[in-house]
Design an enzyme around this catalytic site. Sequence first.
Site, PDB file in Angstrom:
ATOM      1  N   SER A 137       0.861  -1.188   0.000  1.00 28.04           N
ATOM      2  CA  SER A 137       0.000   0.000   0.000  1.00 28.04           C
ATOM      3  C   SER A 137       0.891   1.230   0.000  1.00 28.04           C
ATOM      4  CB  SER A 137      -0.865   0.005   1.258  1.00 28.04           C
ATOM      5  OG  SER A 137      -1.466   1.283   1.442  1.00 28.04           O
ATOM      6  N   TYR A 150      -1.407   0.101  10.534  1.00 27.79           N
ATOM      7  CA  TYR A 150      -1.722  -0.371   9.169  1.00 27.79           C
ATOM      8  C   TYR A 150      -0.544  -0.076   8.241  1.00 27.79           C
ATOM      9  CZ  TYR A 150      -3.689  -0.911   4.548  1.00 27.79           C
ATOM     10  OH  TYR A 150      -3.887  -1.300   3.241  1.00 27.79           O
TER      11      TYR A 150
HETATM   12  P1  NDP Z   1     -11.656  -5.926   0.880  1.00 25.77           P
HETATM   13  O1  NDP Z   1     -12.078  -5.703   2.293  1.00 25.77           O
HETATM   14  O2  NDP Z   1     -12.660  -5.717  -0.190  1.00 25.77           O
HETATM   15  O3  NDP Z   1     -11.043  -7.395   0.729  1.00 25.77           O
HETATM   16  C1  NDP Z   1     -10.201  -7.934   1.714  1.00 25.77           C
HETATM   17  C2  NDP Z   1     -10.062  -9.435   1.492  1.00 25.77           C
HETATM   18  O4  NDP Z   1      -9.158  -9.952   2.481  1.00 25.77           O
HETATM   19  C3  NDP Z   1     -11.376 -10.179   1.647  1.00 25.77           C
HETATM   20  O5  NDP Z   1     -11.502 -11.138   0.630  1.00 25.77           O
HETATM   21  C4  NDP Z   1     -11.248 -10.868   3.004  1.00 25.77           C
HETATM   22  O6  NDP Z   1     -11.917 -12.121   2.981  1.00 25.77           O
HETATM   23  C5  NDP Z   1      -9.733 -11.100   3.075  1.00 25.77           C
HETATM   24  N1  NDP Z   1      -9.283 -11.286   4.447  1.00 25.77           N
HETATM   25  C6  NDP Z   1      -9.269 -10.377   5.450  1.00 25.77           C
HETATM   26  N2  NDP Z   1      -8.849 -10.968   6.592  1.00 25.77           N
HETATM   27  C7  NDP Z   1      -8.602 -12.276   6.288  1.00 25.77           C
HETATM   28  C8  NDP Z   1      -8.146 -13.394   7.035  1.00 25.77           C
HETATM   29  N3  NDP Z   1      -7.863 -13.314   8.344  1.00 25.77           N
HETATM   30  N4  NDP Z   1      -8.001 -14.587   6.397  1.00 25.77           N
HETATM   31  C9  NDP Z   1      -8.279 -14.693   5.078  1.00 25.77           C
HETATM   32  N5  NDP Z   1      -8.703 -13.684   4.321  1.00 25.77           N
HETATM   33  C10 NDP Z   1      -8.868 -12.493   4.921  1.00 25.77           C
HETATM   34  O7  NDP Z   1     -10.397  -4.965   0.663  1.00 25.77           O
HETATM   35  P2  NDP Z   1      -9.420  -4.736  -0.600  1.00 25.77           P
HETATM   36  O8  NDP Z   1      -9.746  -5.626  -1.708  1.00 25.77           O
HETATM   37  O9  NDP Z   1      -9.375  -3.292  -0.842  1.00 25.77           O
HETATM   38  O10 NDP Z   1      -8.034  -5.142   0.077  1.00 25.77           O
HETATM   39  C11 NDP Z   1      -7.216  -6.169  -0.409  1.00 25.77           C
HETATM   40  C12 NDP Z   1      -5.783  -5.869  -0.027  1.00 25.77           C
HETATM   41  O11 NDP Z   1      -5.391  -4.647  -0.630  1.00 25.77           O
HETATM   42  C13 NDP Z   1      -5.536  -5.691   1.460  1.00 25.77           C
HETATM   43  O12 NDP Z   1      -4.292  -6.287   1.769  1.00 25.77           O
HETATM   44  C14 NDP Z   1      -5.466  -4.181   1.640  1.00 25.77           C
HETATM   45  O13 NDP Z   1      -4.688  -3.818   2.742  1.00 25.77           O
HETATM   46  C15 NDP Z   1      -4.817  -3.786   0.346  1.00 25.77           C
HETATM   47  N6  NDP Z   1      -5.006  -2.410  -0.095  1.00 25.77           N
HETATM   48  C16 NDP Z   1      -6.253  -1.848  -0.207  1.00 25.77           C
HETATM   49  C17 NDP Z   1      -6.399  -0.537  -0.642  1.00 25.77           C
HETATM   50  C18 NDP Z   1      -7.726   0.156  -0.717  1.00 25.77           C
HETATM   51  O14 NDP Z   1      -7.756   1.398  -0.688  1.00 25.77           O
HETATM   52  N7  NDP Z   1      -8.825  -0.574  -0.873  1.00 25.77           N
HETATM   53  C19 NDP Z   1      -5.236   0.234  -1.066  1.00 25.77           C
HETATM   54  C20 NDP Z   1      -3.976  -0.436  -0.880  1.00 25.77           C
HETATM   55  C21 NDP Z   1      -3.885  -1.709  -0.450  1.00 25.77           C
HETATM   56  P3  NDP Z   1     -12.837 -12.715   4.164  1.00 25.77           P
HETATM   57  O15 NDP Z   1     -13.389 -11.553   4.922  1.00 25.77           O
HETATM   58  O16 NDP Z   1     -13.847 -13.550   3.452  1.00 25.77           O
HETATM   59  O17 NDP Z   1     -11.881 -13.545   4.966  1.00 25.77           O
HETATM   60  C1  8X3 Z   2      -5.087   1.589   1.630  1.00 23.26           C
HETATM   61  C2  8X3 Z   2      -4.739   2.954   1.146  1.00 23.26           C
HETATM   62  O1  8X3 Z   2      -4.288   5.327   1.880  1.00 23.26           O
HETATM   63  O2  8X3 Z   2      -6.171   4.184   2.904  1.00 23.26           O
HETATM   64  O3  8X3 Z   2      -3.948   0.819   1.785  1.00 23.26           O
HETATM   65  O4  8X3 Z   2      -3.940   3.608   3.514  1.00 23.26           O
HETATM   66  S1  8X3 Z   2      -4.766   4.053   2.427  1.00 23.26           S
END
Ligand code: NDP
Ligand code: 8X3
Length: 252
Positions: A137, A150
């Site tokens: 991120s 985070y």
């Molecule tokens: P979502 O919340 O839409 O998806 C998160 C996914 O992670 C879900 O499928 C969830 O599945 C899974 N997950 C969470 N905890 C667990 C666990 N303990 N075991 C297995 N699976 C888990 O968020 P995003 O798609 O946005 O996020 C995906 C990744 O991208 C993350 O690592 C996030 O930090 C990163 N990210 C997101 C950004 C944003 O702005 N959206 C920007 C930068 C990075 P379930 O709940 O079914 O277990």
């Molecule tokens: C998610 C992007 O800017 O909310 O990783 O941390 S930010």
Amino acid sequence: MTQTVLVTGATSGFGRACAEIFAKKGWDLVVCGRRMDRLKDLQKTFKQVAVHAVQCDVRERTQVEALVKGLPKSHGDIDLLINNAGLALGMKPAQDAKLEDWEIMVDTNIKGLMYVTHALLPNMVRRGRGHIINMGSIAGSWPYPGGNTYGATKAFVGQFSNNLRADLHGTGVRVSTIEPGLAESEFSVVRFHGDRKQADAVYEGTEPLTPVDIAEMVYWLADRPAHVNINRLEVMPVCQSWGPFSINRNSV
Ligand code: NDP
Ligand code: 8X3
């Protein structure tokens, strides 16, 4: 030859979009997450490829090890691991944050990613091929108020990826990190513990990145020729950039 991708956190957001694009391109899938109903839905949706769905909480080392040991022969050789499962919890200043939230972020974003990587690496090295794409991120490189643990977990992802590359030198196994900025998914609903109003406010008046944007970049990373390793890809929506340093004007 059909390739196989394992996507963690495939039930939502980036992970689901990755599952979709790789299925469209003809890759077989191993999809995991905690919500089995959504995993089953993926199996029903992507009928054109072989989808192996496993309920797995990446925080549980034994569950991760069982997932990898239990891969059927058809999905036993993982060509690409997308270490995507992760979350942010809370955005309060460190002094007001809940320690439990910090623990969950460390257990998921750091330890979970380590467990999956550790379990899959030996087979990739033995085969002399494979690719690990870790979801970092911008929060891992750029501090912001409330980013505390985070952002630190995502800084781990970046440096762990670099160190993996150093260790894997000469093995043929590739490692990349993608570091997205503002992107709309369930991320903010999770971050604000289900408070949809607060989550919606994050994207108000913006055109954020979408899960499809990210999935297309992940596919591009994976689709480079085998001799090319993209180390790190940082991406923001056009509506996002940096702010000035904060200066306390009441400091004298
Ligand atoms: P979502 O919340 O839409 O998806 C998160 C996914 O992670 C879900 O499928 C969830 O599945 C899974 N997950 C969470 N905890 C667990 C666990 N303990 N075991 C297995 N699976 C888990 O968020 P995003 O798609 O946005 O996020 C995906 C990744 O991208 C993350 O690592 C996030 O930090 C990163 N990210 C997101 C950004 C944003 O702005 N959206 C920007 C930068 C990075 P379930 O709940 O079914 O277990
Ligand atoms: C998610 C992007 O800017 O909310 O990783 O941390 S930010």
